[in-house]
Structure formats: structure tokens, C-alpha cells
Enzyme design. Structure first.
Site, PDB file in Angstrom:
ATOM      1  N   TYR A 142     -26.298   6.894 111.205  1.00 58.59           N
ATOM      2  CA  TYR A 142     -25.114   6.038 111.311  1.00 58.59           C
ATOM      3  C   TYR A 142     -23.890   6.907 111.083  1.00 58.59           C
ATOM      4  O   TYR A 142     -23.840   7.674 110.124  1.00 58.59           O
ATOM      5  CB  TYR A 142     -25.179   4.924 110.269  1.00 58.59           C
ATOM      6  CG  TYR A 142     -23.953   4.013 110.252  1.00 58.59           C
ATOM      7  CD1 TYR A 142     -23.683   3.166 111.330  1.00 58.59           C
ATOM      8  CD2 TYR A 142     -23.085   3.995 109.163  1.00 58.59           C
ATOM      9  CE1 TYR A 142     -22.574   2.326 111.314  1.00 58.59           C
ATOM     10  CE2 TYR A 142     -21.976   3.156 109.142  1.00 58.59           C
ATOM     11  CZ  TYR A 142     -21.720   2.319 110.223  1.00 58.59           C
ATOM     12  OH  TYR A 142     -20.626   1.502 110.193  1.00 58.59           O
ATOM     13  N   ASP A 242     -21.843  15.208 109.672  1.00 58.65           N
ATOM     14  CA  ASP A 242     -21.292  13.984 109.104  1.00 58.65           C
ATOM     15  C   ASP A 242     -21.753  13.898 107.650  1.00 58.65           C
ATOM     16  O   ASP A 242     -22.844  13.420 107.355  1.00 58.65           O
ATOM     17  CB  ASP A 242     -21.734  12.766 109.910  1.00 58.65           C
ATOM     18  CG  ASP A 242     -21.172  11.474 109.322  1.00 58.65           C
ATOM     19  OD1 ASP A 242     -20.501  11.542 108.266  1.00 58.65           O
ATOM     20  OD2 ASP A 242     -21.411  10.404 109.911  1.00 58.65           O
ATOM     21  N   LYS A 270     -16.405   8.374 101.383  1.00 61.95           N
ATOM     22  CA  LYS A 270     -17.092   7.883 100.173  1.00 61.95           C
ATOM     23  C   LYS A 270     -16.654   8.621  98.896  1.00 61.95           C
ATOM     24  O   LYS A 270     -15.587   8.344  98.386  1.00 61.95           O
ATOM     25  CB  LYS A 270     -18.598   7.888 100.415  1.00 61.95           C
ATOM     26  CG  LYS A 270     -18.935   6.912 101.575  1.00 61.95           C
ATOM     27  CD  LYS A 270     -20.385   6.535 101.723  1.00 61.95           C
ATOM     28  CE  LYS A 270     -20.523   5.385 102.699  1.00 61.95           C
ATOM     29  NZ  LYS A 270     -21.114   5.708 103.985  1.00 61.95           N
TER      30      LYS A 270
HETATM   31  C1  PLP Z   1     -20.622   5.301 105.411  1.00 59.59           C
HETATM   32  C2  PLP Z   1     -20.798   6.263 106.503  1.00 59.59           C
HETATM   33  C3  PLP Z   1     -19.877   6.346 107.573  1.00 59.59           C
HETATM   34  C4  PLP Z   1     -18.784   5.343 107.771  1.00 59.59           C
HETATM   35  O1  PLP Z   1     -17.843   5.349 106.754  1.00 59.59           O
HETATM   36  P1  PLP Z   1     -16.905   4.045 106.577  1.00 59.59           P
HETATM   37  O2  PLP Z   1     -15.948   4.471 105.507  1.00 59.59           O
HETATM   38  O3  PLP Z   1     -17.813   2.940 106.177  1.00 59.59           O
HETATM   39  O4  PLP Z   1     -16.248   3.786 107.876  1.00 59.59           O
HETATM   40  C5  PLP Z   1     -20.029   7.359 108.480  1.00 59.59           C
HETATM   41  N1  PLP Z   1     -21.030   8.253 108.377  1.00 59.59           N
HETATM   42  C6  PLP Z   1     -21.932   8.207 107.377  1.00 59.59           C
HETATM   43  C7  PLP Z   1     -23.007   9.240 107.303  1.00 59.59           C
HETATM   44  C8  PLP Z   1     -21.856   7.196 106.423  1.00 59.59           C
HETATM   45  O5  PLP Z   1     -22.785   7.121 105.466  1.00 59.59           O
END
Ligand code: PLP
Length: 431
Positions: A142, A242, A270
């Protein structure tokens, strides 16, 4: 009727599904989401004033514990001088400098307000830099909810989707757009070699969760990561790590520091915002300089580098940089996983565990899975029952078998013992 039920009924009238992000709804596990009134350290309280040990920690950010006094103080101080200026501040430079120092692959960094923006912008930049359209992502990963990334995506999309082959995971995403996204199985070296052999000169970027945390926790093999780095370098494609979830979560230098891989671009979020809306993407100066106002790849944000969020992020990064932070966090998380595994063994329930730093996965299976397909074969029904038994015992796990879990530095021995005691009871009831 509990206050949570009352609020959930009320919420559903004015908010679709009663939640502002789908994973908060208890759709996979059933039941009523807990409405939180306050949190402190490893705990939160719901609308019925029941206390839970939190093993999601806002899906990762709260690594120094909820309402950490030092972070609260930094935020209060920042808030007194207005919440936003729409003009640059010194704090943004400090945060950028600190990120660059902690992650050597990041030479320059641009701040945004969510992980979704970070990955979306990094992809646009990679396409602008290479002049190519195709991107590769991996099944079950994701990367936020930008259109071109909603193909076989993880997290809430796994929880809700009827995974139809090669179709977007979401309505409202044109097939025309998704055709530029190639989706390959995680940990499959042959598959990525094959694609690069055929279309290597058309691939703008490979985007990967370097430790996947949105299809439960899945670790990559060394060969897989090595192949990705070699192929992208050889074909002039941009490798995007990511690390929105893993950055400052699995280690101070992120997954890349554990893996010895130097990506071209990195996405963060995060933990770096300490619970405030804050994220970033950065990497090689040569690529980053293609961004507006220097280059022709446009990217912007009214609230980007928000001073209150910067204050929370800076203080959080300061705390996690202290001597021994990750040794402690990693040790506590391993101890928790060992305890859960022993509880399951006592009840003769097939159960496997894994963890990296302050991030963990557990699986109702005999072995730790290594791909999305393997995760779907774990016992999801057993997970659902376990989730509710633990919830009754006051332990809040992610309400889906397709999510990783998170600890914080506030999860001390007493807290871990309480979780393991709850698991002992829950596994006995489960068998
Ligand atoms: C949480 C997450 C996102 C998206 O971040 P948001 O702040 O919720 O838009 C993208 N990539 C990874 C790996 C994530 O865990």
C-alpha cells in the site's frame, strides 16, 4: 447500549461508514469501532471509559508513546505563535537537515502533509525525471490512495476488496491510468527480471515497501532487494523506497539502513510527524532539483512544513535519536512476540510471529508468509476471534489480519506482561 454504539450510530449519519479512514471501521472483524476519548503512553480510553493497551499507535506514528510530555510541550510552544504562515520557517530547515543526517540517501527533502502526497509526488517526480510512464509496484503493498497506486493494493483495500486480477482496487480509477502500473508478486525475482528484460527502457520507477506492513508484516529477501536495485540502476529507473511506515520505525535510519540498499528516492510519514499531519519525500539532489520552483515537475501544499507539525516531528526525531532507543524498542517488541508465540503454543494453535524494530506481525499459520498470496492462506477466521477476545481483555490490535502492529517506547515490561496474560486467556478460549 454502550457509548461506542451510540456514537457509531450517530457517526454513520454524517460520515460515510462512520469513519474518516476505512481501516478504522471493524469491517473485517465485525462489531463496533471504539471511539477514543484520550490516550497516554501505551494506553487509550474509549467512550465507555474502558482502557486499552494500544498496539496500533495511530498506525505507527506514536513511537514515543501517546501524549509524550516533551512532544506535547513542543507542540504547545509552537501553537502559541500561530498554526500556519504559508511562508518558510527555520524549523523546516532543521527538520530537513535532521532527516538528511539520519538517512544518507536523502540529500534533499520536500515536506508534505500525508504519506499519500509523498508517494504521489515521488512518482510524478520519477516520471518527470525519466520521461517515462510505466511504474512497477508489488502485490499487497500500500502506498497511499493516489489513483495509479490503487492496483492490487494492501491495507484497507485488502480488507475490503474482491481482488479481481489486473483491475484497479478501487472504483473511480480509470483503467487507462492503471495500465501504466505493472503489479508483480513480492519476493519474486524472476518476475521482475522478466519485466525489465522486456520493458526496462520504459520503466520510470519501482516503488516498494522495503518491509511490507500493509499485508501484515512481510520481509523481503536479500536477493529480491538486490535484483531490484541492480535492475533499476542498469535501466535508469528510479528506485522509490516507500518508508512511510518503516522510516524511523524499524531503525533510526529506516529499512534502508538495515538492508544496505541506497534508494534514489525515499517517502516518509507517520513517525516523522509524531502524530501530526506531516510526511516527506526526498533523495538524490539530481532528481529532487527537477521539482518546482527549480524544475518543471509541479508539487505544492498550503500546509506543507506546517510549523506545529514540524515541532512535533523535530521533538519526536530528537527523542528517538537518543542512545539506546531502538535497542530498547526492538528488544521489547521481540519479547512481546516471543510471549505471544509461547501462549499460542500452550494452546496448540498454529501461530507464527515476526518483528523488526517497533513493528510486528503475527499469523495464524505454521510459518511466516513471504508474499500476499501466502498471507491470504493464513487462518483469517481464527484472527477475527482472537481480535475480539483480546479486545475484551483490553488489548487493541489492528482490526484486520492484513495489517502490521506497532509498539512504542512506553510499552514497558509491565505492559508486555499484561498483553501476554491477555493472550494466554484468549488462546485458551480460542482452542
Ligand atoms: C500509511 C502509508 C501510506 C499512506 O500514508 P497516509 O499518511 O495515510 O496518506 C503510504 N505508504 C505506506 C507504506 C504506508 O504505510
Amino acid at each position: 447500549m454502550s457509548q461506542n454504539d451510540v456514537l457509531f450510530v450517530r457517526a454513520q449519519k454524517s460520515i460515510p461508514g462512520g469513519v474518516n479512514s476505512p481501516v478504522r471501521a471493524f469491517r473485517q472483524v465485525g462489531g463496533t469501532p471504539r471511539f477514543v476519548t484520550k490516550a497516554k503512553g501505551p494506553y487509550f480510553w474509549d467512550a465507555d471509559n474502558k482502557r486499552y493497551i494500544d498496539l496500533i499507535m495511530s498506525w505507527g506514528p506514536m513511537i514515543v508513546g501517546h501524549a509524550n510530555p516533551e512532544v506535547v510541550e513542543a507542540v504547545q510552544k509552537a501553537a502559541e505563535t500561530s498554526f500556519s504562515y504559508g511562508a518558510p520557517t527555520e524549523g523546516e530547515i532543521e527538520l530537513a537537515e535532521r532527516i538528511c543526517a539520519l538517512m544518507p540517501s536523502v540529500e534533499q527533502v520536500r515536506m508534505v502533509s500525508s504519506g499519500t502526497e509523498a508517494t504521489m509526488s515521488a512518482l510524478r517526480l520519477a516520471r518527470g525525471y525519466t520521461g517515462r510512464d510505466l511504474i512497477i509496484k508489488f502485490e499487497g503493498c500500500y502506498h497511499g490512495h493516489a489513483d495509479s497506486l490503487l492496483v492490487k493494493a494492501g491495507s484497507g483495500l485488502l480488507t475490503f476488496a474482491d481482488s479481481t486480477q489486473n483491475a484497479p482496487s478501487s472504483g473511480g480509477v480509470p483503467q487507462d491510468l492503471v495500465k501504466h502500473t505493472l503489479v508483480l508478486p513480492y519476493n519474486d525475482v524472476d518476475a521482475i527480471e522478466e519485466v525489465f528484460k522486456k520493458q526496462g527502457d520504459q520503466i520510470a520507477a519501482v516503488i516498494i515497501e522495503p518491509i511490507a506492513g500493509n499485508m501484515n508484516l512481510i520481509q523481503p529477501s536479500k536477493e529480491f532487494l538486490g535484483a531490484i536495485r541492480n535492475l533499476t540502476s542498469k535501466h535508469g529507473s528510479v528506485l522509490i523506497y516507500d518508508e512511510v511506515m518503516t522510516g524511523f520505525r524499524v531503525a533510526l535510519g529506516g529499512a534502508q539502513s538495515l538492508q544496505g540498499i541506497v534508494p534514489d528516492l525515499t517517502c516518509l510519514g507517520k513517525v516523522m510527524g509524531g502524530g501530526m499531519p506531516m510526511a516527506a519525500f526526498g533523495g538524490k539532489k539530481e532528481i529532487m532539483s527537477k521539482l518546482a520552483p527549480l524544475g518543471n515537475v509541479y508539487q505544492a501544499g498550503t500546509l506543507s512544513g506546517n510549523p506545529v507539525a514540524v515541532a512535533a516531528g523535530l521533538k519526536t526525531l530528537e527523542i528517538i535519536s537518543r542512545e539506546g532507543f531502538y535497542e530498547c524498542l526492538t528488544g521489547q517488541t521481540e519479547k512481546l512476540m516471543k510471549g505471544l508465540k509461547q501462549s499460542a503454543d500452550k494452546a496448540n494453535i498454529p501461530f507464527a510471529v515476526d518483528s523488526v524494530g517497533g513493528m510486528f506481525g503475527f499469523y495464524f499459520a505454521n510459518t511466516v508468509p513471504s508474499s500476499y498470496a501466502a498471507v491470504t492462506k493464513t487462518d483469517i477466521e481464527a484472527f477475527k476471534r482472537f481480535f475480539h477476545l483480546m479486545l475484551d481483555e483490553g488489548v487493541y490490535l489492528a482490526p484486520s489480519a492484513y495489517e502490521a502492529g506497532f509498539t512504542s517506547i512506553a510499552h514497558d515490561n509491565a505492559v508486555l506482561d499484561a498483553i501476554i496474560a491477555a493472550a494466554d486467556k484468549s488462546f485458551q478460549k480460542l482452542k
